[in-house]
Design an enzyme around this catalytic site. Structure first.
Site, PDB file in Angstrom:
ATOM      1  N   LYS A   6       6.311  -1.829   2.166  1.00  0.00           N
ATOM      2  CA  LYS A   6       5.425  -1.140   2.608  1.00  0.00           C
ATOM      3  C   LYS A   6       4.202  -2.174   2.461  1.00  0.00           C
ATOM      4  CE  LYS A   6       3.216   3.338   3.142  1.00  0.00           C
ATOM      5  NZ  LYS A   6       3.234   3.622   4.742  1.00  0.00           N
ATOM      6  N   TYR A  54       0.882  -1.269   0.060  1.00  0.00           N
ATOM      7  CA  TYR A  54       0.047   0.099   0.088  1.00  0.00           C
ATOM      8  C   TYR A  54       0.950   1.257  -0.113  1.00  0.00           C
ATOM      9  CZ  TYR A  54       0.937   1.022   4.838  1.00  0.00           C
ATOM     10  OH  TYR A  54       1.439   1.310   6.195  1.00  0.00           O
TER      11      TYR A  54
HETATM   12  C1  PLP Z   1       6.383   1.876   9.561  1.00  0.00           C
HETATM   13  C2  PLP Z   1       6.519   3.416   8.798  1.00  0.00           C
HETATM   14  N1  PLP Z   1       7.397   4.077   8.824  1.00  0.00           N
HETATM   15  C3  PLP Z   1       7.760   5.004   8.237  1.00  0.00           C
HETATM   16  C4  PLP Z   1       6.658   5.896   7.768  1.00  0.00           C
HETATM   17  C5  PLP Z   1       6.825   7.210   6.998  1.00  0.00           C
HETATM   18  O1  PLP Z   1       6.728   7.057   5.793  1.00  0.00           O
HETATM   19  P1  PLP Z   1       6.321   8.164   5.013  1.00  0.00           P
HETATM   20  O2  PLP Z   1       7.184   9.451   5.313  1.00  0.00           O
HETATM   21  O3  PLP Z   1       6.705   7.800   3.298  1.00  0.00           O
HETATM   22  O4  PLP Z   1       4.768   8.484   4.973  1.00  0.00           O
HETATM   23  C6  PLP Z   1       5.323   5.181   7.661  1.00  0.00           C
HETATM   24  C7  PLP Z   1       4.164   5.726   7.154  1.00  0.00           C
HETATM   25  O5  PLP Z   1       3.136   5.461   7.001  1.00  0.00           O
HETATM   26  C8  PLP Z   1       5.186   3.822   8.259  1.00  0.00           C
HETATM   27  O6  PLP Z   1       4.046   3.250   8.184  1.00  0.00           O
END
Ligand code: PLP
Length: 286
Positions: free
Chosen positions: A148, A34
């Site tokens: 992700k 996602y």
């Molecule tokens: C586990 C995790 N780490 C880091 C992030 C931050 O990522 P981003 O800056 O791309 O939103 C997310 C975002 O949902 C996350 O789920």
């Protein structure tokens, strides 16, 4: 009137009418990936970066993306237009598809593509003014947190425990005491004029917000380095923060019982947040 909408395998529809079969592998195996994208003033922020990361996540788990990145971009832009909110969160999910429940998927399964477009509610200003507290939590996630995936049960459990104990969120920590990240955000600290981030690797999602700090930090008079961070180091740092799409840069003022710096959001984190918001504004043509 703006409204929350969904897109499901080729069709836009009201969010409450979108249905996926119960044998979707996302539902039965968390077999999917996602993205979450922020929209401000009707424009998506860093859409291309998110679509590239989606493409990488899908490729790492061997799910063929059902549309090209160009088509996905068109779907996102059309959905934003139809939903009509100034500030939105776009959620994109691709699961391996629908099939009788067997671990081994049948060949040539058609992936399920779901998007939702909802109004974005920013975190209360109070959290930026006062900072937040994090609970350390054992790193019980798998060894591919760089992908992700929708497999977020450990993150859900950690967040529930943190909130039960009166904390804002949980901070995943390895047995050695090394910090990885929060349940839904990157973590970083500031020592004098240096932002310190844990090195990327299989334990950490390559956060897009975090990656932008390399561009933004110099505008706040800060440099960025990557170094392993341990819980014991927190007694010696000046400031700490979370970084994510929905939080931007959020000050952290306590981890468990360890107060960070003065116990109040510090000036460097504030400058970093301001520089980040200015960057966002500039990118969206503000
Ligand atoms: C586990 C995790 N780490 C880091 C992030 C931050 O990522 P981003 O800056 O791309 O939103 C997310 C975002 O949902 C996350 O789920």
């Amino acid at each position: 009137m703006p409204q929350a909408i969904a897109y499901l395998n080729g069709r836009f529809l009201p969010i409450n009418e979108a249905r996926v079969p119960i044998e979707d592998r996302g539902y039965q195996f968390a077999d999917g990936v996602y993205e979450v994208i922020l929209v401000q003033r009707g424009k998506p922020f860093r859409l291309h970066d998110h679509l590239k990361r989606l493409q990488r996540s899908a490729s790492e788990v061997r799910i063929p993306l059902p549309e090209s990145l160009e088509t996905l971009e068109q779907i996102v832009l059309e959905g934003i237009r139809r939903a009509g909110y100034e500030s939105q969160l776009v959620y994109i999910q691709v699961t391996r598809g629908v099939a009788p429940r067997e671990h081994l998927p049948p060949p040539h399964l058609k992936p399920t593509l779901v998007l939702t477009f909802r109004e974005f509610e920013p975190l209360p200003q109070r959290l930026y003014d006062e900072g937040v507290a994090l609970l350390t939590y054992p790193e019980i996630r798998w060894l591919r947190c760089d992908i992700k995936t929708i497999l977020l049960l450990p993150n859900v459990l950690a967040k529930m425990e943190a909130v039960d104990q009166g904390f804002f969120d949980a901070l995943f920590v390895l047995e050695s005491g090394e910090i990885t990240e929060s349940t839904a955000a990157a973590f970083g600290v500031i020592r004098r004029d240096t932002v310190v981030l844990p090195p990327l690797g299989p334990r950490i999602l390559p956060s897009i917000t975090r990656s932008l700090l390399y561009q933004v930090a110099p505008r706040a008079g800060l440099r960025v380095v990557e170094q392993p961070l341990f819980v014991r180091d927190l007694a010696q740092v000046d400031e700490a923060f979370l970084a994510s799409t929905t939080k931007h840069v959020l000050p952290v003022v306590r981890v468990d019982r360890q107060v960070i710096g003065s116990g109040k959001p510090g000036p460097a984190t504030r400058r970093l947040l301001e520089a980040f918001l200015a960057f966002l504004d500039q990118e969206l043509g503000g």
